[in-house]
Enzyme design. Structure first.
Site, PDB file in Angstrom:
ATOM      1  N   ARG A 138     -21.527  35.900 -95.944  1.00 45.55           N
ATOM      2  CA  ARG A 138     -22.826  35.906 -95.487  1.00 45.55           C
ATOM      3  C   ARG A 138     -23.853  36.459 -96.234  1.00 45.55           C
ATOM      4  NH1 ARG A 138     -20.254  40.066 -90.692  1.00 45.55           N
ATOM      5  NH2 ARG A 138     -18.819  38.351 -91.078  1.00 45.55           N
ATOM      6  N   ASP A 170     -19.503  25.954 -85.718  1.00 38.91           N
ATOM      7  CA  ASP A 170     -18.342  26.557 -85.086  1.00 38.91           C
ATOM      8  C   ASP A 170     -18.290  27.992 -84.874  1.00 38.91           C
ATOM      9  OD1 ASP A 170     -18.741  27.359 -87.748  1.00 38.91           O
ATOM     10  OD2 ASP A 170     -16.587  26.350 -88.423  1.00 38.91           O
ATOM     11  N   HIS A 171     -19.412  28.864 -85.293  1.00 44.79           N
ATOM     12  CA  HIS A 171     -19.482  30.050 -85.100  1.00 44.79           C
ATOM     13  C   HIS A 171     -20.149  30.641 -83.790  1.00 44.79           C
ATOM     14  CE1 HIS A 171     -17.657  30.421 -89.184  1.00 44.79           C
ATOM     15  NE2 HIS A 171     -17.799  31.644 -89.211  1.00 44.79           N
ATOM     16  N   SER A 211     -16.817  38.449 -95.986  1.00 45.24           N
ATOM     17  CA  SER A 211     -17.572  37.088 -95.978  1.00 45.24           C
ATOM     18  C   SER A 211     -18.540  36.909 -96.891  1.00 45.24           C
ATOM     19  CB  SER A 211     -18.045  37.147 -94.280  1.00 45.24           C
ATOM     20  OG  SER A 211     -19.515  37.591 -94.418  1.00 45.24           O
ATOM     21  N   ASP A 271     -18.896  29.852 -96.670  1.00 47.95           N
ATOM     22  CA  ASP A 271     -17.885  30.729 -95.810  1.00 47.95           C
ATOM     23  C   ASP A 271     -16.908  31.329 -96.781  1.00 47.95           C
ATOM     24  OD1 ASP A 271     -17.211  31.067 -92.563  1.00 47.95           O
ATOM     25  OD2 ASP A 271     -15.640  31.298 -93.910  1.00 47.95           O
ATOM     26  N   ARG A 279      -8.807  39.038 -90.505  1.00 46.55           N
ATOM     27  CA  ARG A 279      -9.750  40.355 -90.562  1.00 46.55           C
ATOM     28  C   ARG A 279      -9.573  41.268 -89.674  1.00 46.55           C
ATOM     29  NH1 ARG A 279     -14.621  36.997 -93.858  1.00 46.55           N
ATOM     30  NH2 ARG A 279     -13.499  37.169 -95.620  1.00 46.55           N
TER      31      ARG A 279
HETATM   32  C1  MIC Z   1     -16.055  35.646 -91.477  1.00 49.40           C
HETATM   33  O1  MIC Z   1     -15.028  35.268 -91.228  1.00 49.40           O
HETATM   34  O2  MIC Z   1     -16.438  36.838 -91.627  1.00 49.40           O
HETATM   35  C2  MIC Z   1     -17.211  34.557 -91.203  1.00 49.40           C
HETATM   36  C3  MIC Z   1     -18.206  34.993 -90.157  1.00 49.40           C
HETATM   37  O3  MIC Z   1     -16.808  33.376 -91.250  1.00 49.40           O
HETATM   38  C4  MIC Z   1     -18.081  34.729 -92.486  1.00 49.40           C
HETATM   39  C5  MIC Z   1     -19.268  34.007 -92.712  1.00 49.40           C
HETATM   40  C6  MIC Z   1     -20.463  34.212 -91.746  1.00 49.40           C
HETATM   41  O4  MIC Z   1     -20.669  35.514 -91.661  1.00 49.40           O
HETATM   42  O5  MIC Z   1     -21.172  33.573 -91.459  1.00 49.40           O
HETATM   43  C7  MIC Z   1     -17.382  34.404 -93.839  1.00 49.40           C
HETATM   44  O6  MIC Z   1     -16.120  34.589 -93.903  1.00 49.40           O
HETATM   45  O7  MIC Z   1     -17.940  34.082 -94.878  1.00 49.40           O
HETATM   46 FE1  SF4 Z   2     -14.499  31.418 -88.304  1.00 45.37          FE
HETATM   47 FE2  SF4 Z   2     -14.214  33.248 -90.261  1.00 45.37          FE
HETATM   48 FE3  SF4 Z   2     -12.920  33.804 -88.183  1.00 45.37          FE
HETATM   49 FE4  SF4 Z   2     -12.202  31.674 -90.014  1.00 45.37          FE
HETATM   50  S1  SF4 Z   2     -12.441  33.841 -90.415  1.00 45.37           S
HETATM   51  S2  SF4 Z   2     -12.284  31.541 -87.675  1.00 45.37           S
HETATM   52  S3  SF4 Z   2     -14.451  30.831 -90.412  1.00 45.37           S
HETATM   53  S4  SF4 Z   2     -15.005  33.666 -88.144  1.00 45.37           S
END
Ligand code: MIC
Ligand code: SF4
Length: 650
Positions: A540, A64-65, A538, A119, A380
């Site tokens: 990550r 999805d990313h 996140s 995630d 965010r």
């Molecule tokens: C995010 O919203 O910051 C992400 C991208 O979904 C991350 C995961 C990632 O960095 O792959 C998260 O929320 O954990």
């Molecule tokens: Fe995707 Fe993270 Fe954004 Fe949710 S917050 S839509 S999981 S990038």
């Protein structure tokens, strides 16, 4: 003594430990899911553990990313994930099927389960009465290999919801923005938020999921709602009523903390740049020109939210100077709005429809122009996350965002005069799982395909007895993992290639960091100093893995965010706390620090004498690691630690 919901679910899953806040507990896990940006590493790590098939009842691999596919890298990752899922016994959710949290809520989440996701917004599933926790990829891989999940038992906070929301102008997003206003981005650290009270029945499962989703921004371990009649209705509408069970707290349940929110007193709220807790009433921003609106993400893309947005756009036009992007959260939602005409209303108004994926939320397209203002229904708004450091992102509900899209400026929904329809919850969702591939039976001969962008997971050499290293960076409070390891379309494709992604560590703060770190690696490595809540945001693990690759030995901070702290440990980096927070002032960027007797301190007192060779001053730091975490650090990280067991099994 009665039990609260968290205790009830934890008790059913307890493998070891005691449900006492602050003590370690081992939990049996029902589901683990990954998404592609963290999943490639998680599955590579699972493979390195030499286990034939996942040892959890349900594993799902989502894509999805990383969806832009501007070259071979993203599709190579997708193929790797699809073949790894088949080989190791996981479901595979094809690109286009939707954002992991939204799809999981629709198709897999179950009341009473405990699930992990790679995630940080995995707690979205808490809207279903499930305990769902975000973790790093290596923790997920270890659990998929059959180990319990270890967690420091959080405090349980009861959030008593009173009354009803003033619909349609005030919505679920305003509930969580109110919590962020009150508690800030570190107010939830070490806590699980359990919602209760008469106001719960006023909220649908997807509205509850908006609230639990963004509980991540409080720094909370997770958030959970009761499983009640509305949960049952949602599951029935998804064609899986048999997964329902009632889960309510006992009338005499006890909580570590209690707070109250009067739903009827809430007004439309908005988080200002550049933090989800910089919350003010929308009316205070009235009249400010807005250039972009983005609606969707895992926070706000249910069918009901999309239909509500369509009712605001119906017969109107997106303001001339503004761009409206919409990314519905799942194929199910997309198909339903296409069939009922809502999609046509969106297109007619001038919306730019995106596929069901994270999209602009993680800087995969849709970056605002320089100096522009973007209002998003996402979770965010850290500086630069949208793809432009010189843009300003505000966060608000879909109702507020849609009104702004047509008026072109910050607008209070109570005053625009625009009618809003709040659709009832559907009695039947459009269930079409043709993009969900079930695990194969015997898959031992399935070949795992790894394209040229997929590189080995690097390992850390375990600590010798002392470390002498340079302070490469000194930072303030609330440093996010987006600051440490940015995402966005230029960087995300390298998630399965650590040498390549490490060139972007701290890119938006100090782009010379990787070069300086690599040269310090020759002479003992580097240290980063941070303030409170270091590593918020996140899950990550690249925010630990890539710095480890660059030679980072330790991070010294006033406090850490939970997932990032675990990720540091998992990759063999020491997370140290100042014994006296004022000692933060005694270290400057460029100083050389000597940490003595690491092995002895790790095994014993966990107090470390840290000598600043630039000033000759000595300070004390603490590591507060539990038994398992100490062993992981001593082994040079979780992968080396877990491999020991895999050798034993062979
Ligand atoms: C995010 O919203 O910051 C992400 C991208 O979904 C991350 C995961 C990632 O960095 O792959 C998260 O929320 O954990
Ligand atoms: Fe995707 Fe993270 Fe954004 Fe949710 S917050 S839509 S999981 S990038």
């Amino acid at each position: 003594m009665g039990y609260n919901i968290v205790q009830k679910i934890f008790n059913e899953h307890l493998q070891y430990g005691e449900l006492r806040a602050g003590s370690p507990v081992g939990l049996r896990i029902d589901e683990v899911y990954t998404q592609d940006a963290t999943g490639t590493m998680a599955w590579l790590q699972f493979e390195a553990m030499c286990i034939e098939r996942v040892r959890v009842p349900l594993a799902v691999s989502y894509v999805d990313h990383n969806m832009i596919q501007s070259n071979y890298m993203n599709p190579d990752d997708h193929i790797f994930l699809q073949t790894a899922a088949k080989r190791f016994g996981a479901w595979f959710s094809k690109p286009g099927n939707g954002i992991c949290h939204q799809v999981n809520l629709e198709r897999f989440a179950r009341p009473g389960w405990i699930g992990l996701g790679t995630d940080s917004h995995t707690p979205t599933n808490g809207g279903m009465g499930m305990i769902a926790i975000g973790v790093g990829g290596l923790d997920a891989a270890t659990v998929m290999a059959g180990n319990p999940f270890e967690l420091t038992m959080p405090k349980v906070v009861r959030v008593e919801l009173k009354g009803k929301l003033r619909r349609p102008h005030v919505s679920a997003m305003d509930v969580i923005l109110e919590l962020l206003r009150r508690l800030t981005v570190k107010g939830g650290v070490g806590r699980i938020f359990e919602y209760g009270g008469e106001g719960v029945s006023d909220l649908s499962v997807t509205e509850r999921a908006t609230i639990t989703n963004m509980g991540a921004e409080l720094g909370a371990t997770t958030s959970v709602f009761p499983s009640d009649k509305r949960t049952r209705a949602f599951l029935r509408a998804q064609g899986r009523e048999e997964h329902w069970r009632e889960i309510l707290p006992d009338p005499d349940a006890e909580y570590d903390e209690v707070m109250e929110i009067g739903l009827g007193e809430l007004e439309p709220l908005m988080a200002q740049p550049h933090s989800p807790d910089a919350v003010v009433p929308v009316r205070e921003l009235k009249g400010k020109k807005v250039h972009q609106v983005c609606i969707g993400s895992c926070t706000n893309s249910s069918y009901q939210a999309m239909k509500t947005v369509a009712s605001i756009l119906r017969g109107r036009r997106v303001a001339e100077h503004l761009n409206l992007h919409i990314n519905p959260g799942s194929k199910q939602v997309y198909e339903m709005i296409a069939r009922d005409g809502s999609l046509a209303e969106m297109l007619a108004a001038g919306a730019r429809m995106l596929e069901s994926s994270c999209g602009p939320c993680i800087g995969m397209g849709g970056a605002p122009a320089t100096g522009h203002i973007s209002v998003r229904t996402y979770n965010r708004n850290f500086r630069g996350r949208c793809g432009n450091k010189d843009a300003s992102v505000y966060l608000a509900s879909p109702v507020v965002a849609a009104m702004i899209a047509v008026t072109g400026e910050m607008a209070d929904p109570f005053e625009t005069g625009i009618d809003v329809e709040l659709p009832p919850e559907p009695e039947a969702y459009q269930v079409n799982d043709n993009m969900l591939i079930p695990p194969a039976g015997d898959a031992s001969d399935v070949e795992i395909i790894k394209g040229p962008n997929i590189k080995e997971v690097p390992l850390k050499t375990p600590f010798s007895d002392s470390v002498e290293a340079e302070v490469l960076l000194k930072l303030g409070d609330n440093i996010t993992t987006d600051d440490i390891m940015p995402a966005g379309s230029a960087v995300l494709p390298f998630r399965s290639n650590i040498p390549a992604i490490s060139e972007y560590v701290f890119y938006n703060i100090d782009s010379s960091f990787p070069r300086r770190a690599l040269s310090a690696k020759e002479s003992g490595g580097g240290i980063v100093v941070g303030g409170e809540n270091y590593g918020q945001g996140s899950s990550r693990e690249h925010a630990a893995l890539a710095p480890m690759y660059l030679g980072l030995q330790a991070v010294i901070a006033k406090s850490f965010a939970r997932i990032h702290r675990s990720n540091l440990i998992n990759f063999g980096i020491l997370p140290l706390l100042f014994k006296n927070p004022d000692d933060y002032e005694k270290i400057k960027q460029g100083d050389r620090l000597r940490i003595e007797n690491i092995k002895e301190s790790l095994a014993g007192s966990q107090e470390y004498a840290v000598k600043n060779l630039a000033t000759n001053e000595e300070i004390t730091c603490l590591s507060n690691l539990n038994e398992r975490e100490r062993e992981i650090i001593q082994s040079g990280g979780l992968l080396s630690y877990a491999r020991k067991f895999c050798k034993l099994e062979d």
